[in-house]
Design a protein around this motif. Sequence first.
Motif: not given
Length: 625
Positions: A16-19, A141-145, A365-367, A461-463, A525-527
């Motif tokens: 559900p994170c992001c896109n 600091p957070h995105g999805h290149v 790790g990402k949670l 992340i986001h908070g 940016t959470d790109s």
Amino acid sequence: MSYSNNPQPQHSAICPCCNPALTLLAEAFTMPRRMFLLGAGSFVTTVALGNKAEAMPTPLHPQSQLAQLQLAPNNVFADAIYINATVVTVNDNQPAAEAVAVKDGKILAVGDRRTIEALKGSTTQIFDLQGKTIVPGFIDPHGHVFQQGVAASVADLLPPPDGTVDSIAKLQEKLREWSQNPVAADVGWIIGNGYDDSQLQENRHPTRFDLDEVSTELPICVIHQSGHLGAVNSKALEIINITADTPNPPGGVIRRQAGSNEPDGVLEENAAYLALSAVAKTAKVSPDAPLNFARKGTEIYARYGFTTAQEGRATRGVYEVLKAAATAGTLAIDVVVYVDYLVHPDLHTWEVSRTYTDRLRLAGGKLTFDGSPQGRTAWLSQPYYKPPEGQPADYKGYGVYTEEQAMNLVDSAYQHNMQIIGHANGDAGIDQFIMVTQKATEKYGKGDANGTLRDRRTTLIHGQTVREDQLDAMKELGMFPALFPAHVFYWGDWHREVTLGPERAARISPTRSALNRDMKVTIHTDSPVVLPHATRTIWSAVNRCTRTDFVLGEDQCLTPLEALKALTIWAAYQHFEEDQKGSIEVGKLADFAILSDNPLTIDPMSIRDIEVLETIKEGTTVYKQ
Ligand SMILES: [Zn+2]
Ligand SMILES: [Zn+2]
């Protein structure tokens, strides 16, 4: 602290994170590559974290500029010198300078023009910046290149200001344009990403009939900006085999034409993911495509002045593609990777490291604790302002993990001394993250022998709805807030009017509250959720203006310098890289962005219009306007 029970843990294959739509597409496109790599036997599972001391090194601070200059022998000359510049160093000990010297990809000296010009040798290149501003290269600091690379490879359907699609006619035009490029013809599908029905003049989704006007021969699939919906044409419905007789899949809706069962082409959630699976199965993607997505993602980041991007939720397949791209030397900038720890519970046995190899580093790790506020799937402690259709008035969203799952994940990361970053938007999701972090901290020890807090930099992340009492708890536990004030612009009005109501909306991504506690904070940016547009990200944190120019939570605004730090030195700190990056200081990497104006002195409302003229990674130009 109040703690709610998760009403319905939802762990599906779709994060559900992001896109989720782009995640699915990105992962599907790595399948052939993954199989190829498997065949080549290149899976590496080196244990890199055997030595705890090595895993959590004390950051080394570069020697002071003066000491470096004095130590430099007389015959050391710079490779390059940037003069006549407004140098915004983001170094509190020397905030401004006129010139910078670079040698071997690192900063040799920072100072006034005369001092720096003394380092000029016969082969030194001189760049006269004619008063332009030079800042440290931006760090997301957070995105999805990787997903950004996928998004950039299909037709761009984003609305202004990120794109131009504000009507169905423009959407059709963009798809026609894209379908005419030779690569698209080979794919066998026309694919577009990023349309937003609320930003189209017609205020509705495109239907199969709108898309049939583009092509009846080729299947078409367009993805909504949220990644939770999409639309397809008649040819695609035929390929996916969705007809009037097809029932809605569980967790999805096939929208129908008024007064009939005939699908109108618009697909929600799991119905949209079915369509994307069909795209992934039938589109002819060349074996090189995933490598190109990786390269393209870093090139887009470089265009906006970034010299470090994040792949903030990789799977093994995506990580292997990034490694292949790194080995091939095609990553324009550094990429720091966090892998989904639930999907890969053996992650701590992979090559987690503090150093880059060919511009790539597996950091931890990402949670994912909950969903998104704009989709009203974030897990809140108090009900949504207006519940989504079909939900009761006390609807609060939901979490992803059971308490036991969350506990096990954080426990395992702490046991293996591996950094974790956790997506949590709703304050109930954040409660769960803090609660399990508290337990793991008690179990593995909060401090070292001398009583100093163990430096884990566990990152929230986001908070977006983090409360004041939660920030207190985070500070106590050494947790790091990575917030998302760009939301104020993109969804601020929606949060005020629908999801959170005026009071809670004014506190989304409370950057000032964090700084008031002497915590560092970052802004991301959470790109590709939004474009990796650095100056617009800074503008959002400084001005907190919504799309309708409403100032949302003025007391949470950052100063331009604080916002710049949140995208440079504090972002480097969040990644354990502040000894190498984030400021223009002697000994650090020569990572720079050259800007058309100085964000510290320009009218704050104009910060978003500042252009990136050039991006320099370790002394090499990786983007030039
Ligand atoms: Zn996220
Ligand atoms: Zn994300």
